[in-house]
Write an enzyme that holds these catalytic residues in place. Structure first.
Site, PDB file in Angstrom:
ATOM      1  N   HIS A  92     -19.293   5.050 -46.329  1.00 49.02           N
ATOM      2  CA  HIS A  92     -18.916   6.296 -45.727  1.00 49.02           C
ATOM      3  C   HIS A  92     -19.866   7.229 -45.613  1.00 49.02           C
ATOM      4  O   HIS A  92     -19.949   8.350 -46.447  1.00 49.02           O
ATOM      5  CB  HIS A  92     -17.574   6.560 -46.000  1.00 49.02           C
ATOM      6  CG  HIS A  92     -16.578   5.693 -45.530  1.00 49.02           C
ATOM      7  ND1 HIS A  92     -16.361   4.281 -45.943  1.00 49.02           N
ATOM      8  CD2 HIS A  92     -15.429   5.924 -44.784  1.00 49.02           C
ATOM      9  CE1 HIS A  92     -15.333   3.887 -45.219  1.00 49.02           C
ATOM     10  NE2 HIS A  92     -14.701   4.544 -44.442  1.00 49.02           N
ATOM     11  N   ALA A 114      -6.627   9.157 -41.715  1.00 53.19           N
ATOM     12  CA  ALA A 114      -7.799   7.765 -42.119  1.00 53.19           C
ATOM     13  C   ALA A 114      -8.953   8.608 -41.613  1.00 53.19           C
ATOM     14  O   ALA A 114      -9.320   9.511 -40.792  1.00 53.19           O
ATOM     15  CB  ALA A 114      -7.414   6.600 -41.680  1.00 53.19           C
ATOM     16  N   HIS A 115     -10.152   7.365 -41.895  1.00 53.17           N
ATOM     17  CA  HIS A 115     -11.557   7.953 -41.410  1.00 53.17           C
ATOM     18  C   HIS A 115     -11.473   8.057 -40.197  1.00 53.17           C
ATOM     19  O   HIS A 115     -11.117   7.332 -39.207  1.00 53.17           O
ATOM     20  CB  HIS A 115     -12.587   7.044 -41.951  1.00 53.17           C
ATOM     21  CG  HIS A 115     -12.432   5.617 -41.896  1.00 53.17           C
ATOM     22  ND1 HIS A 115     -12.729   4.398 -42.676  1.00 53.17           N
ATOM     23  CD2 HIS A 115     -11.413   5.095 -40.991  1.00 53.17           C
ATOM     24  CE1 HIS A 115     -12.237   3.358 -42.231  1.00 53.17           C
ATOM     25  NE2 HIS A 115     -11.354   3.613 -41.371  1.00 53.17           N
ATOM     26  N   ASN A 116     -12.372   8.832 -39.573  1.00 56.68           N
ATOM     27  CA  ASN A 116     -12.954   8.954 -37.985  1.00 56.68           C
ATOM     28  C   ASN A 116     -11.530   9.459 -37.214  1.00 56.68           C
ATOM     29  O   ASN A 116     -12.067   9.290 -35.877  1.00 56.68           O
ATOM     30  CB  ASN A 116     -13.542   7.706 -37.504  1.00 56.68           C
ATOM     31  CG  ASN A 116     -15.005   7.454 -38.306  1.00 56.68           C
ATOM     32  OD1 ASN A 116     -14.987   6.889 -39.155  1.00 56.68           O
ATOM     33  ND2 ASN A 116     -15.922   7.715 -37.568  1.00 56.68           N
ATOM     34  N   SER A 142      -9.930   6.161 -36.642  1.00 58.05           N
ATOM     35  CA  SER A 142     -10.438   6.420 -35.345  1.00 58.05           C
ATOM     36  C   SER A 142      -9.627   6.624 -34.365  1.00 58.05           C
ATOM     37  O   SER A 142      -9.740   6.705 -33.197  1.00 58.05           O
ATOM     38  CB  SER A 142     -11.067   5.111 -34.937  1.00 58.05           C
ATOM     39  OG  SER A 142     -12.452   4.902 -35.874  1.00 58.05           O
TER      40      SER A 142
END
Lengths: 346, 346, 346
Positions: free
Chosen positions: B196, B237-239, B257
């Site tokens: 990441h 969460a990520h993005n 995302s």
């Protein structure tokens, strides 16, 4: 730490049936307990498993003929099991009494006799801590908060200012007590926080798991009643009032201003919308979502939750929907056939 | 800290109707407020309660005949309530400006004027903290992360490296910002972590509750838009990219995302599958599960979520399934009876 | 940290198609990657996006005619992507080897070579930490717990006593390992805690996100199998046994004594009732609730969860309930019409 079966029977106040000479070092489950472990049977459905068990002894309410080993007969198996687990608990060094030199203690703090304050704890001004309480490493306690006696705060617990915690309360690691709740007013194009002047009150014998959140009230108090037990990762919002002896399983979420009676049981991941009242003794199944008041004694399930038995029936019927539609089609065919016959007659 | 009713009216810019001599020390809810408390009415449905209230004064938008006490008439009750709560907020010692001697500060750290860094805080190399920000006890801030001015990080907050936090941001206790997201590739029989390299960006006036997680991006950034407010135990969460002025209630989970527009409201325990887009102003009911993109302005509910009104109808009908099946049975009997009659004629 | 496209191709062991002279500094997604970024394509559905991409190069399994830039052809795109992300990872100072002077280390602690113990860490008596492990600031490790080599505990992680953590394990910030589980017996009018004598065992290559909880066993152990990966805010209750290479997404809750096979995948917010067994390779959709054992290889969805395809059909049909009822009404009218005709004949 070992005892003979006879010694264990004596410690548990149990009637010993069979040979008391074996050595017991631990408690184990029926399936895996070995000859130096005592097991227990709290439900007749486990009798078959007990008959095959290799346990060195069993704690039971009544004699099981098929189990060859010694039996420790007691009135209350649950109670004897707790006692046995305490007897064979792993030996740990008790946290030292006194204040660790790396702890930071504010002004006008009152710390009673027998208290243990661990390393890198931070205690703000005006805090009071009752006798024999244990504040583990890394805890932070905000201004003017008060803890009773025999409490245990595990590592990294955060208690904000002006909270009141009773006696014999346990709060596990990384839990947050007294955070500001989620209350905003939309004014002039943005969400403005409603100041939270209120407090959190946690009554005696409450136990709270790890990584939970209990928000302080906007005004008045958020309150958790005596003897209530709360699992990990549970959210208690501002101004919630929880009665006595409730059980809140993991990941339960209770929205603002909800009121729970005594003895309420919420299974895992249950959610309550804000401002609802749940009567005494209500039991709610896992993952249910509650949006309305619930009268005392109800058993609920589902999303949105209704009476559990009714919900089970509704769920069963939804799963029969494909067949239901098939039946509807067949009926339609039969009606068409009758209509066609009628038309033929004309 | 007390004011007379007249003094309070002046502070709130309110028109005073009635006697201004009473003493007010706090804000209280309509039901329980006593003679030294001011209450408020923001909805006409509480008029009956107000008429019975023992409050020493009421903040209101218009006069209520049935309430005997003094009335403080204002244009915006929400706004005046916030002001009153601020006036009567419990007095707390302000955290001292400067760096506590037990804090550990890395190299090339820039700490602006008026900043308070609490006990046992750890700040890594290259961190920057803007004016008047408060970093409470036990926080950890990773390499090169940047905080703006007037921020408040409560106890034990962890911010990983390379994160950017704007001005006037509040993050409550035990929250984690910038953790590595849940991204794995299954290669040669095991799950390999996707590094990441990305960051987290938190814009101005964002407020995040306790025990939340905001993951850093795989590449690029995870972003939370200005003015968005996030309750406790929320997972970002990520993005993920969240717009401005959104409200995310407790235990909401947003998968990787996802993109949320401005003014989105997600009620408690709502979950979003990964990679979906939610338009501006969407409102999602509690515990709903979203698996598809949602156009702006929609109100959704359910699992899986659909239009709220449609979902309420569907839920109502599923609960009528037992009756529906009864009707189907009765129709079948009637058709059989017709068929039998037909057969008799033949 | 930059490489030419040719240098990057060499580092990735890729076949270079096109000009190798461009400069690459980072990895970027297809949509936003610029001329100094390398992107990647792992699914043909992104070909159209790739053809429009401004990326300076692409990592791909086969050549895409429509993309004008240089192409790095590799056997395994996922693997090459991970390598590229590692190459362009942000440069961070490595935590220093040794024990920070503000850490507090108990008696009989064994710390192997190459270990980094950060500021204000507290390590109790009898703890062992293997080679090259990193214990970040603010962690607390309880008596007699053992960590393997190459582990990483991020800031403020709490590990209780007697837990065993294997090699190459990562645990992110604010997570709690080894807390007492939620097990009570109702005796003499109150809930009595069942002592938790058991432990937690975390096998090699397990990775656990931020703000998770893993409870210790009542007796025996709670176990997480090798290579299993766990997202943020996940709850693992006492005596749970999880197999190898499972994936547990954010906010999953697993109740007491559940047993998961190998390769199980639980999507976000899934909940498991206690004491159920999930076979190898089972995949469960987001927010599902499981109340029964599941055989290996099943794909489940819903609340309560059933076979995924069946559930999708049931959900589809519930949403057609309004039409279904319309059809039922029409059939009733037709039957009434037939019945009326019959009556006329009599």
């Amino acid at each position: 730490m070992g005892l003979t079966v006879a010694q264990l029977a004596e410690r548990l106040g149990a009637e010993l049936v069979g040979d008391g000479s074996g050595q017991i070092n631990a408690v184990g489950p029926i399936e895996t307990a070995g000859k130096n472990e005592v097991t227990f049977i709290s439900d007749d459905k486990h009798i078959a498993a007990l008959e095959k068990s290799g346990a060195g002894a069993v704690i039971a309410a009544s004699r099981t003929e098929g189990f060859a080993g010694p039996q420790l007969l007691v009135k209350n198996v649950d109670s004897a099991l707790i006692e046995a687990l305490n007897i064979f608990a792993p030996k740990l060094k008790v946290p030292p009494t006194g204040i660790d030199p790396t702890a930071k203690i504010g002004r006008d703090v009152k710390i009673a006799a027998g208290v243990s304050v661990g390393p890198v704890v931070v205690i703000d001004d005006g805090v009071e801590i009752g006798e024999n309480s244990i504040i583990a490493a890394g805890c932070k306690i905000g201004q003017n908060s008060k803890l009773g006696k025999n409490c245990r705060l595990d590592s990294n617990v955060v208690v904000y200012h002006n909270c009141t915690i009773g006696n014999n309360v346990v709060i596990q690691a990384n839990t947050t007590i007294g955070s500001t709740g989620f209350g905003y007013s939309f004014i002039d194009g943005s969400h403005k926080l409603i100041p939270h002047n209120g407090v959190v009150v946690i009554e005696d014998y409450v136990e709270i798991g790890a990584n939970c959140c209990v928000d302080r009230a906007k005004f008045g108090e958020t309150r958790i009643g005596a003897g209530t037990k709360i699992d990990n990762l549970v959210q208690i919002a501002h101004n919630v009032v929880i009665g006595k002896c409730c059980l809140l399983a993991g990941m339960v979420g209770i929205s603002g201003s909800c009121k729970l009676g005594d003895g309420v049981v919420l299974a895992g991941q249950v959610g309550l919308a804000d401002n609802i009242e749940i009567g005494d003794g209500v039991i709610v199944g896992a993952q249910s979502g509650l949006f309305r008041n619930v009268a005392a004694g109800q058993q609920l399930f589902g999303y949105p939750a209704i009476d559990k038995r009714e919900m089970m029936r509704v769920i069963g019927l939804t799963r029969r929907l494909p067949k239901l539609i098939e039946r509807l089609k067949q009926l339609t065919v039969r009606i068409e056939s009758i209509e066609a016959a009628e038309n033929d007659k004309k």
